[in-house]
Design an enzyme around this catalytic site. Structure first.
Site, PDB file in Angstrom:
ATOM      1  N   GLY A 193       0.286  11.789  -0.415  1.00 54.99           N
ATOM      2  CA  GLY A 193       0.595  12.990  -1.184  1.00 54.99           C
ATOM      3  C   GLY A 193      -0.597  13.328  -2.049  1.00 54.99           C
ATOM      4  N   GLU A 210       2.166   1.963  -5.037  1.00 58.65           N
ATOM      5  CA  GLU A 210       1.180   3.013  -5.291  1.00 58.65           C
ATOM      6  C   GLU A 210       0.435   2.814  -6.604  1.00 58.65           C
ATOM      7  OE1 GLU A 210       4.361   6.316  -5.793  1.00 58.65           O
ATOM      8  OE2 GLU A 210       2.659   7.037  -6.948  1.00 58.65           O
ATOM      9  N   ASP A 216      -1.939   2.261  -1.340  1.00 57.09           N
ATOM     10  CA  ASP A 216      -2.474   3.579  -1.681  1.00 57.09           C
ATOM     11  C   ASP A 216      -3.969   3.502  -1.400  1.00 57.09           C
ATOM     12  OD1 ASP A 216      -1.958   6.158  -3.795  1.00 57.09           O
ATOM     13  OD2 ASP A 216      -3.991   5.354  -3.739  1.00 57.09           O
TER      14      ASP A 216
END
Lengths: 442, 442
Positions: free
Chosen positions: B354, B302, B325
C-alpha cells in the site's frame, strides 16, 4: 501569569573523544561523544526562562538527531510553558502520539530520542521555574500526579494505573526521611572509567586500584572482543581490587546467545557482578536464554527502545538489573513508567550513564526512585564515568563513591555556553583545528 | 569495466492523501503518503545508470528520513557500483554496522529505514544492470550467494547459515518450474481498498463487492476505534462478500492485550481470517498472549523494526502470518533473513503493502520467496491497495486478484520525474496550491 515557549534552538555539539579511546568497547571502537542539544526559551534570549535537554550520540548522525528535534518545533513553540504534572503529561503524549511522526518509530530510534530531548528540556524548564532540582520536583508530586504523567498504553498486562498508584502510595510515608538520608549520604555509584577496551593492562590495573581508593564498591570492564584477553583482564582486575569489590562486565551487544553463555561460563570463576548487554537490546527471549544458561546476573537497558521492551524483559524474567538511560526513551515520563514497572517486578534499577551529560541527567531519576518509588537503594548503583563533566554549569558531585544530591534547580545538564561554542559541529574551533591537523598530515 | 557511484540524490516527495481519508485507520487518521526518495547515479545524470529506492512515511518527519539518507552519502558515493551478491552483502553490512550511526538505532527507526532505502536502491541498480527484475535477479543466485547476503548476528539461536543453506538447497530443484507458473498465473493478492476506517458503510459494501467481482479472494477491514462500529462494519462486509471470501481485520496497534482479546472474541462470529497488528509491534509476548486468548489467527510485521524482533515472534509462537514490509527494515538483505526465518518456522509470509510504491517493491520479495525459498504460495497473499500506482514508470499489474510478475529490469519503483516534480515538499506545485487554498480559507 502563564509564560509561552517562544523558541526552540537546536545545536549540534560534538567532542572528539575518539582521539583518546575513552569510551571504546567491543561495538563502539571510536566514539565521538556528542549531543543534539535543545534549548526551549520563554521570552527573549537573556531575559526569559530556559529549558535544556539533549540526545546523546557517539558522533556521525548527530545531525540527523538535530533534524528530528527540529521537526518537533511546531508542537512546542507557541504553547504555554509547561509548569505542572498535567502540562508535562500533555506535552509528552502529544509528542509521542502525533500519528504522522509516530510512523517513523513507532516510539523508537531517532524520532523517539528527539522526543526525549524535548520532554527533558521541558522538565528542566518546569523544575527550574519551581526552584527545585528535577528529583525533588518529581518527589514533591502526589501519587495521582505522578500516575498522570505515564502513558499506560501497551503496559496494562503488566502494570495498571491502579498498580502504579499502590506502589507510589506505599512509598509516600517515607519520602521525608529518605530525602534527608539522600541529602546527607548521596546515592551509591560505580565507575566504568578503569575498564575501556582500548586501555592497556597496566592502565586497567592502576585505574581499578584508584577507583577502590576513591571509595567505589563496584567497577566495570568492557569485554566481548576476545575471550583470552577478557580472561586476562578480568583476572588482573580481580587481583587488583580483591574479592569484596564488585566487578561488572559489559559486552555492548557483541554476542549471540551461545557466545554469551560460553563467554560468561569462562569468566564466572572471577565472580562478575553482572553481564551487561550480552546480546541485541531487542532480544528479550535471547536475554532470558542467556540468564538461564550461565550463572552471572544479567543487566540491560541503555539501548532498550521503550517501555514496551522493558515490560517484556521483566515479564520474561530476562534481567536481574534494569538499566534506564535518561536520553534513550521519551524523557522523564517514559522513564517513570519504567521505574514503576521495575518496582512492580521487584527488579533493581541501575542506570546507564557516562557519555556526555548522562550522569548529570540520570542521577535525578534514581534519586526520585529512592525517595518516592522503590524506596530503597539496596542493590542499586548509578554508573559514573569521569569524562566531560567540566562542560556543564552544575556538574555531578561524587564523594566517596556516591553521587551527592544535586541542589541547583532544574535537570543539571545545562552545557556551558563556551563549551558549546568550542564544540559546535562542524564549524566550532575544536573541529576546525582537527580538520587542519588532518589536512597537514596528508 | 567497473562503474563508480558518483552521486546520491535525496528527494522529499509527499502526496496529500489525507484530503480523501484514503489510508485512514485507528492510529493514522490523516496520512499524507510520502517517500524520502533516493537516487544513486553512476556517471553523469542522463548518461549513467541509476538505482532508485525510498523510505515510506505518512507525512510529517519525511524530512528527517531525508536527512538520515543524506548521512549515508559518504558510504556510498565513490564506491564501485554494486553488481554481485558479494557487493550487495558488503554494502548492507557496512551501512548497518557503522558504529557511530548504529547508536541511533541500533537497527531500528529512522536510521535503519534510511539504510533500507539505500540498500534497495543498490538492488535496483544491480538488477537493472543485470537486465533482470529484482525477483529474478535474486532467484538466479546460488544458495551460497544468497546466504552471503544475510547478517546472521543475533539469529544463530534460531537460524544458522547451515539452516539457511539447507532451506535454499531444498528449493533449488523446483525453481524453473515455479518461475514458469509464476509468469503464467501471477501471485495471489488481497485488497485493503474497501476497508479504510474513514469510509461510510455504503462505500464499504460497494467496494467489498467490487473487490470480489475483481477476483480477490480476500479483503481487509480496518478496526479498533469503536467495537460497536466494527461489529456493524464486519457484519456488513461479511454479508456483502458471502462466506467464502476471507476478511482480514487490522487494528493498527490500537489495543492493549486485554482489549485485543475482548474485541476479537466479539468479531470472531464473523469469521475474520486474521487480526493484524493487535498491539504494539514491539510486544512479542503481547502478541503471543493475544494469539492464546482468542480464536482468530494473528498477523504482524509492517512496523516490526528488524530481524531480531521477527525472530522472537517466531520463537514465541506469537504469529500465524509474517508481514514483511519492503521499506521498514534494512532492504532486500534483511528481508531475505526474515523470509528464511519464516521458512524455518513454517509460517507463511503475507507482505504489507500500500502506501506509495510499497506494492511495487514488495511483490519482488514474495515472488522470489515462492521461486527459491519457501517454494509455495499456499496461504500466502500480498496486500494490494489501488492508490498512487500511476506515479511509477512500471506500476504493478493486477489481474483477476493476482500480482502479475514484473518483467522490467530493476525494482519497479522508479517514480515518474513529473510526479516527483509535482509533489516535491514543500516547494512542488501541489503543495503550493494547497497552501494557497488554506490561506484563502482563513
Amino acid at each position: 501569569m502563564s509564560q509561552t515557549v517562544t523558541d526552540l534552538e537546536v545545536h549540534d555539539i560534538r567532542f572528539p573523544t575518539s582521539e583518546q579511546l575513552d569510551g571504546s568497547d567491543a561495538m563502539n571502537p571510536d566514539p565521538d561523544y556528542s549531543a543534539a542539544y535543545v534549548v526551549l526559551r520563554t521570552g527573549h534570549a537573556g531575559s526569559g526562562a530556559e529549558g535544556h535537554g539533549f540526545c546523546f550520540t557517539i558522533g556521525r548522525g548527530n545531525e540527523v538527531m538535530a533534524a528530528a528535534i527540529e521537526a518537533l518545533r511546531p508542537y512546542v513553540v507557541g504553547r504555554p510553558a509547561p509548569r505542572t504534572a498535567a502540562d508535562l503529561g500533555e506535552l509528552y503524549r502529544e509528542l509521542t502520539h502525533d500519528s504522522q511522526l509516530r510512523w517513523l518509530g513507532p516510539e523508537k530510534g531517532v524520532m523517539h530520542m528527539a522526543v526525549g530531548a524535548v520532554v527533558n528540556a521541558a522538565w528542566d524548564l518546569a523544575a527550574a521555574g519551581a526552584g527545585k532540582p528535577v528529583w525533588q520536583f518529581l518527589a514533591g508530586m502526589t501519587p495521582e500526579e505522578l500516575v498522570s504523567l505515564v502513558d499506560f498504553r501497551y503496559l496494562s498486562d503488566a502494570l495498571t494505573p491502579e498498580d502504579a498508584l499502590a506502589i507510589l502510595r506505599a512509598a509516600e510515608p517515607g519520602r521525608a526521611e529518605r530525602t534527608e538520608l539522600l541529602l546527607a549520604q548521596g546515592y551509591p555509584a560505580y565507575t566504568t572509567s578503569p575498564g575501556w577496551l582500548g586501555y592497556e593492562d597496566d592502565k586497567l590495573v592502576r585505574l581499578s586500584k584508584e577507583a577502590v581508593a576513591d571509595g567505589f564498591g563496584q567497577i566495570k570492564l568492557k569485554v566481548g572482543a576476545d575471550l583470552g584477553d577478557d580472561v586476562r583482564r578480568m583476572s588482573l582486575a580481580r587481583e587488583a581490587v580483591g574479592p569484596d569489590i564488585r566487578i561488572a562486565v559489559d559486552a555492548n551487544q557483541r554476542w549471540d546467545v551461545a557466545d554469551a553463555v560460553e563467554w560468561m561460563n569462562a569468566l564466572a570463576p572471577f565472580d562478575p557482578h553482572w553481564i551487561e548487554e550480552p546480546t541485541s537490546p531487542d532480544d528479550v527471549l535471547g536475554h532470558a536464554a542467556v540468564r538461564a544458561g550461565q550463572p552471572v546476573k544479567v543487566a540491560t537497558g541503555e539501548h532498550v527502545a521503550n517501555r514496551v521492551v522493558f515490560k517484556q524483559l521483566l515479564q520474561a524474567g530476562a534481567v536481574d538489573f534494569v538499566q534506564i538511560d535518561a536520553a534513550r526513551v521519551a524523557g522523564v515520563n517514559e522513564n517513570l513508567a519504567i521505574l514503576l514497572l521495575a518496582a512492580k517486578y521487584g527488579v533493581p534499577v541501575c542506570p546507564h550513564a557516562g557519555g556526555v551529560g548522562l550522569c548529570e541527567l540520570v542521577q535525578h531519576l534514581s534519586m526520585f526512585d529512592y525517595v518516592a518509588v522503590s524506596g530503597t537503594w539496596e542493590d542499586r548503583v548509578i554508573e559514573y564515568v569521569d569524562h566531560l563533566h567540566e562542560h556543564f554549569a552544575t556538574p555531578t558531585v561524587i564523594e566517596n563513591g556516591r553521587y551527592m544530591a544535586p541542589l541547583a534547580p532544574g535537570f543539571s545538564a545545562r552545557m556551558l555556553p563556551e563549551s558549546m561554542a568550542e564544540h559546535r559541529y562542524p564549524e566550532g574551533p575544536v573541529w576546525q583545528a582537527r580538520r587542519t591537523t588532518e589536512e597537514n598530515a596528508r
